[in-house]
Design a protein around this motif. Structure first.
Motif, PDB file in Angstrom:
ATOM      1  N   TYR A 292       0.836  -1.192   0.000  1.00  0.00           N
ATOM      2  CA  TYR A 292       0.000   0.000   0.000  1.00  0.00           C
ATOM      3  C   TYR A 292       0.875   1.248   0.000  1.00  0.00           C
ATOM      4  O   TYR A 292       0.623   2.205  -0.753  1.00  0.00           O
ATOM      5  CB  TYR A 292      -0.942  -0.022   1.204  1.00  0.00           C
ATOM      6  CG  TYR A 292      -1.680   1.279   1.399  1.00  0.00           C
ATOM      7  CD1 TYR A 292      -2.715   1.643   0.527  1.00  0.00           C
ATOM      8  CD2 TYR A 292      -1.329   2.155   2.422  1.00  0.00           C
ATOM      9  CE1 TYR A 292      -3.369   2.838   0.678  1.00  0.00           C
ATOM     10  CE2 TYR A 292      -1.988   3.352   2.577  1.00  0.00           C
ATOM     11  CZ  TYR A 292      -3.008   3.696   1.716  1.00  0.00           C
ATOM     12  OH  TYR A 292      -3.652   4.879   1.861  1.00  0.00           O
ATOM     13  N   GLU A 293       1.906   1.228   0.867  1.00  0.00           N
ATOM     14  CA  GLU A 293       2.840   2.355   0.958  1.00  0.00           C
ATOM     15  C   GLU A 293       3.453   2.663  -0.407  1.00  0.00           C
ATOM     16  O   GLU A 293       3.568   3.806  -0.825  1.00  0.00           O
ATOM     17  CB  GLU A 293       3.963   2.013   1.950  1.00  0.00           C
ATOM     18  CG  GLU A 293       3.570   2.190   3.406  1.00  0.00           C
ATOM     19  CD  GLU A 293       3.274   3.654   3.725  1.00  0.00           C
ATOM     20  OE1 GLU A 293       4.126   4.501   3.394  1.00  0.00           O
ATOM     21  OE2 GLU A 293       2.192   3.923   4.276  1.00  0.00           O
ATOM     22  N   LEU A 294       3.806   1.585  -1.105  1.00  0.00           N
ATOM     23  CA  LEU A 294       4.451   1.696  -2.411  1.00  0.00           C
ATOM     24  C   LEU A 294       3.545   2.432  -3.398  1.00  0.00           C
ATOM     25  O   LEU A 294       3.963   3.337  -4.104  1.00  0.00           O
ATOM     26  CB  LEU A 294       4.788   0.297  -2.927  1.00  0.00           C
ATOM     27  CG  LEU A 294       5.690   0.231  -4.143  1.00  0.00           C
ATOM     28  CD1 LEU A 294       7.046   0.808  -3.826  1.00  0.00           C
ATOM     29  CD2 LEU A 294       5.833  -1.208  -4.591  1.00  0.00           C
ATOM     30  N   PHE A 295       2.262   2.031  -3.398  1.00  0.00           N
ATOM     31  CA  PHE A 295       1.322   2.663  -4.311  1.00  0.00           C
ATOM     32  C   PHE A 295       1.111   4.128  -3.958  1.00  0.00           C
ATOM     33  O   PHE A 295       0.951   4.976  -4.833  1.00  0.00           O
ATOM     34  CB  PHE A 295      -0.015   1.906  -4.314  1.00  0.00           C
ATOM     35  CG  PHE A 295       0.011   0.690  -5.194  1.00  0.00           C
ATOM     36  CD1 PHE A 295       0.176   0.822  -6.565  1.00  0.00           C
ATOM     37  CD2 PHE A 295      -0.099  -0.580  -4.661  1.00  0.00           C
ATOM     38  CE1 PHE A 295       0.233  -0.292  -7.394  1.00  0.00           C
ATOM     39  CE2 PHE A 295      -0.050  -1.699  -5.468  1.00  0.00           C
ATOM     40  CZ  PHE A 295       0.116  -1.560  -6.834  1.00  0.00           C
ATOM     41  N   LYS A 296       1.137   4.416  -2.646  1.00  0.00           N
ATOM     42  CA  LYS A 296       0.954   5.799  -2.207  1.00  0.00           C
ATOM     43  C   LYS A 296       2.138   6.648  -2.687  1.00  0.00           C
ATOM     44  O   LYS A 296       1.957   7.733  -3.232  1.00  0.00           O
ATOM     45  CB  LYS A 296       0.839   5.844  -0.676  1.00  0.00           C
ATOM     46  CG  LYS A 296      -0.196   6.843  -0.184  1.00  0.00           C
ATOM     47  CD  LYS A 296      -0.374   6.775   1.320  1.00  0.00           C
ATOM     48  CE  LYS A 296       0.827   7.341   2.052  1.00  0.00           C
ATOM     49  NZ  LYS A 296       0.702   7.252   3.508  1.00  0.00           N
TER      50      LYS A 296
ATOM     51  N   LEU B 221       8.028  -6.460 -10.087  1.00  0.00           N
ATOM     52  CA  LEU B 221       9.073  -6.460  -9.057  1.00  0.00           C
ATOM     53  C   LEU B 221       8.535  -6.480  -7.626  1.00  0.00           C
ATOM     54  O   LEU B 221       9.007  -7.271  -6.806  1.00  0.00           O
ATOM     55  CB  LEU B 221      10.024  -5.274  -9.258  1.00  0.00           C
ATOM     56  CG  LEU B 221      11.046  -5.427 -10.389  1.00  0.00           C
ATOM     57  CD1 LEU B 221      11.945  -4.198 -10.456  1.00  0.00           C
ATOM     58  CD2 LEU B 221      11.891  -6.673 -10.209  1.00  0.00           C
ATOM     59  N   PRO B 222       7.550  -5.626  -7.299  1.00  0.00           N
ATOM     60  CA  PRO B 222       7.047  -5.660  -5.909  1.00  0.00           C
ATOM     61  C   PRO B 222       6.374  -6.987  -5.580  1.00  0.00           C
ATOM     62  O   PRO B 222       6.290  -7.363  -4.405  1.00  0.00           O
ATOM     63  CB  PRO B 222       6.009  -4.533  -5.858  1.00  0.00           C
ATOM     64  CG  PRO B 222       6.191  -3.746  -7.082  1.00  0.00           C
ATOM     65  CD  PRO B 222       6.888  -4.590  -8.084  1.00  0.00           C
ATOM     66  N   VAL B 223       5.896  -7.711  -6.602  1.00  0.00           N
ATOM     67  CA  VAL B 223       5.187  -8.965  -6.357  1.00  0.00           C
ATOM     68  C   VAL B 223       6.167 -10.124  -6.213  1.00  0.00           C
ATOM     69  O   VAL B 223       6.135 -10.877  -5.244  1.00  0.00           O
ATOM     70  CB  VAL B 223       4.190  -9.269  -7.503  1.00  0.00           C
ATOM     71  CG1 VAL B 223       3.383 -10.516  -7.196  1.00  0.00           C
ATOM     72  CG2 VAL B 223       3.297  -8.071  -7.753  1.00  0.00           C
ATOM     73  N   SER B 224       7.073 -10.245  -7.181  1.00  0.00           N
ATOM     74  CA  SER B 224       7.912 -11.441  -7.173  1.00  0.00           C
ATOM     75  C   SER B 224       9.414 -11.150  -7.145  1.00  0.00           C
ATOM     76  O   SER B 224      10.226 -12.069  -7.205  1.00  0.00           O
ATOM     77  CB  SER B 224       7.564 -12.335  -8.368  1.00  0.00           C
ATOM     78  OG  SER B 224       7.382 -11.567  -9.529  1.00  0.00           O
ATOM     79  N   GLY B 225       9.784  -9.865  -7.056  1.00  0.00           N
ATOM     80  CA  GLY B 225      11.189  -9.533  -6.851  1.00  0.00           C
ATOM     81  C   GLY B 225      12.094  -9.810  -8.042  1.00  0.00           C
ATOM     82  O   GLY B 225      11.632 -10.082  -9.145  1.00  0.00           O
ATOM     83  N   LEU B 226      13.410  -9.716  -7.789  1.00  0.00           N
ATOM     84  CA  LEU B 226      14.389  -9.927  -8.852  1.00  0.00           C
ATOM     85  C   LEU B 226      14.643 -11.415  -9.035  1.00  0.00           C
ATOM     86  O   LEU B 226      15.718 -11.923  -8.717  1.00  0.00           O
ATOM     87  CB  LEU B 226      15.710  -9.227  -8.498  1.00  0.00           C
ATOM     88  CG  LEU B 226      15.724  -7.706  -8.553  1.00  0.00           C
ATOM     89  CD1 LEU B 226      16.949  -7.159  -7.848  1.00  0.00           C
ATOM     90  CD2 LEU B 226      15.697  -7.221  -9.984  1.00  0.00           C
TER      91      LEU B 226
ATOM     92  N   GLN C 211      10.612   5.173  -8.470  1.00  0.00           N
ATOM     93  CA  GLN C 211      10.953   5.800  -9.749  1.00  0.00           C
ATOM     94  C   GLN C 211      10.856   4.784 -10.899  1.00  0.00           C
ATOM     95  O   GLN C 211      10.330   5.094 -11.971  1.00  0.00           O
ATOM     96  CB  GLN C 211      12.376   6.366  -9.656  1.00  0.00           C
ATOM     97  CG  GLN C 211      12.715   7.311 -10.785  1.00  0.00           C
ATOM     98  CD  GLN C 211      14.158   7.779 -10.726  1.00  0.00           C
ATOM     99  OE1 GLN C 211      14.816   7.674  -9.692  1.00  0.00           O
ATOM    100  NE2 GLN C 211      14.656   8.283 -11.823  1.00  0.00           N
ATOM    101  N   VAL C 212      11.344   3.569 -10.643  1.00  0.00           N
ATOM    102  CA  VAL C 212      11.279   2.507 -11.655  1.00  0.00           C
ATOM    103  C   VAL C 212       9.820   2.246 -12.049  1.00  0.00           C
ATOM    104  O   VAL C 212       9.472   2.219 -13.227  1.00  0.00           O
ATOM    105  CB  VAL C 212      11.910   1.198 -11.121  1.00  0.00           C
ATOM    106  CG1 VAL C 212      11.764   0.085 -12.147  1.00  0.00           C
ATOM    107  CG2 VAL C 212      13.362   1.395 -10.777  1.00  0.00           C
ATOM    108  N   LEU C 213       8.986   2.082 -11.026  1.00  0.00           N
ATOM    109  CA  LEU C 213       7.575   1.798 -11.280  1.00  0.00           C
ATOM    110  C   LEU C 213       6.905   2.974 -11.975  1.00  0.00           C
ATOM    111  O   LEU C 213       6.104   2.791 -12.895  1.00  0.00           O
ATOM    112  CB  LEU C 213       6.848   1.486  -9.973  1.00  0.00           C
ATOM    113  CG  LEU C 213       7.208   0.155  -9.300  1.00  0.00           C
ATOM    114  CD1 LEU C 213       6.468   0.020  -7.986  1.00  0.00           C
ATOM    115  CD2 LEU C 213       6.871  -1.006 -10.214  1.00  0.00           C
ATOM    116  N   GLY C 214       7.252   4.189 -11.549  1.00  0.00           N
ATOM    117  CA  GLY C 214       6.681   5.389 -12.170  1.00  0.00           C
ATOM    118  C   GLY C 214       6.962   5.402 -13.666  1.00  0.00           C
ATOM    119  O   GLY C 214       6.061   5.629 -14.483  1.00  0.00           O
ATOM    120  N   GLY C 215       8.231   5.135 -14.038  1.00  0.00           N
ATOM    121  CA  GLY C 215       8.602   5.097 -15.449  1.00  0.00           C
ATOM    122  C   GLY C 215       7.817   4.036 -16.197  1.00  0.00           C
ATOM    123  O   GLY C 215       7.284   4.282 -17.281  1.00  0.00           O
TER     124      GLY C 215
END
Lengths: 223, 215
Positions: A2-6, B74-79, A188-192
């Protein structure tokens, strides 16, 4: 999670993020510039080739095999290879993007041309149309829906792959992905990644809309 | 740009390992993709309202750039290898689903009615009549999905696991073209061989299409 999405949301809407040379606005323009230019060049090369192969029926072997060759060619390898050969310039990226887009356009154009009913073609010839008239006034309009499908496919692939420009130290939205990976900054990675995905989906929808507007009276062979 | 042949000789073990890892990732994805898309295709084929939804959904997934798919996982299953395989599987879905539905659609209604008239149950009809007849179109999808997956594995190199794609990073970082050339050639070869094997498999599995072609 959740934090990540925020954090991701905050990253995307932050005002500073959108301005300046590293801002999303500028990166977006770069990304669009790479993608659209590459697709246009690819179309300028691939459309005449596809039309010619479809019209003459010669070189069908090439058109069919080009598709699987295009699918099999690892674009990352191609970019790096041309990069090592030519040095630091945008050339490798453009060459790789064009090489990626050409097969989809050629094969779909060819497929569209072969889907034209031979009797229609014969009728046009019987009415005294010349070869170029048959090609431009009969075959091309009938093949257009499939040609558009090819262009859409090519554009999606190119938008996705333009991300690689950042890998060889150029701009575009891939910048956030690669910088983020290097800095271990997942937001930043996810944002891109989200931005690239949105651009691809929006451009595809826009072309689909254009296609529908242009061919309202004709059923699309590939819905 | 010249190839340093001694580098290839010194790295045959690494190249074998990378090739096998590459192949494993691509083939797992196609196998998983088939496992998911077969039941979905049957549903899409039988229940018309779901058809547009399923095909549309897979089309949208296909629009999302591969690197974005890998990164978003990545947040789900990582590297990990899992991320690579899930990402590739998502890509195979659109081709496999579309072709399987088209294949099932191409089975003549009369054939199905004949099976029904002989008292064959729906599930049995599906397994022994419809799927075999749809096989040529399904196999066309499997071929595309396989070649595409083999080429796409190298994109996963950015998240640390890209099979032969690691050769691209290696060559790029050391400004040394040989691994890159080797990586591109091996990827193309792998795709070519896999495609040829699938054509052979289809030839063996569908003897009736041979007769029709020669007639």
């Amino acid at each position: 999670m959740y934090e990540l999405f925020k954090d991701l949301g905050a990253w995307l809407v932050s005002g500073d993020q959108w301005t300046g040379p590293d801002g999303i606005g500028h990166r977006l323009v770069e990304h669009l510039q790479y993608s659209l230019l590459a697709t246009l060049v690819a179309a300028a090369i691939a459309l005449p080739v596809g039309l010619l192969i479809g019209h003459t029926g010669r070189g069908a072997f090439v058109a069919i095999n080009l598709a699987s060759f295009g699918r099999a060619l690892p674009t990352v390898g191609l970019v790096v290879l041309v990069f090592l050969a030519s040095g630091l310039s945008m050339w490798p990226v453009y060459i790789a993007l064009v090489a990626l887009a050409v097969p989809s356009i050629v094969t779909n154009t060819y497929a569209g041309m072969t889907a034209v009913d031979p009797e229609v073609r014969d009728a046009a010839r019987g009415q005294g149309m010349r070869a170029h008239q048959v090609l431009l006034q009969v075959e091309l309009p009938l093949a257009l829906p499939l040609i558009m499908t090819g262009l859409r496919l090519a554009l999606i692939q190119v938008v996705a792959t333009a991300t690689i420009a950042a890998y060889v130290s150029f701009g575009g939205l891939g910048r956030y992905v690669f910088d983020g990976l290097a800095q271990r900054d997942l937001v930043q990675v996810l944002g891109g990644a989200v931005l690239v995905a949105v651009v691809a989906v929006v451009l595809d929808l826009a072309l689909a809309g254009l296609q529908r507007a242009l061919f309202r009276h004709r059923p699309s062979p590939q819905a | 740009m010249t190839v340093d042949w001694s580098w290839i000789r010194d790295h045959t073990d690494d190249l074998t390992t990378l090739t096998l890892a590459h192949l494993q990732a691509a083939l797992s994805a196609v196998a998983l993709g088939l496992l998911i898309s077969l039941p979905l295709a049957v549903v899409a084929h039988r229940i018309r309202p779901l058809r547009g939804l399923l095909l549309g959904l897979s089309n949208v997934l296909f629009t999302i750039p591969s690197i974005a798919v890998f990164v978003l996982l990545l947040p789900v299953s990582g590297l990990t290898r899992t991320t690579t395989v899930i990402g590739l599987t998502i890509y195979t879905l659109v081709v496999l689903l579309r072709n399987t539905v088209e294949g099932l659609d191409s089975v003549p209604a009369k054939t199905k009615e004949a099976a029904k008239a002989m008292g064959t149950r729906p599930l049995r009809t599906l397994l022994t009549v419809e799927l075999p007849l749809a096989l040529p179109v399904i196999m066309a999808g499997v071929r595309i999905a396989t070649v595409m997956s083999i080429s796409l594995v190298s994109v996963a190199t950015y998240i640390g696991d890209g099979g032969l794609g690691q050769l691209f990073t290696d060559g790029f970082q050391r400004n040394f073209p040989t691994p890159v050339i080797v990586g591109v050639v091996l990827t193309l070869l792998l795709a070519l061989v896999a495609d040829a094997l699938l054509v052979t498999l289809q030839y063996v599995l569908t003897p009736w299409t041979r007769r029709r072609r020669s007639a």
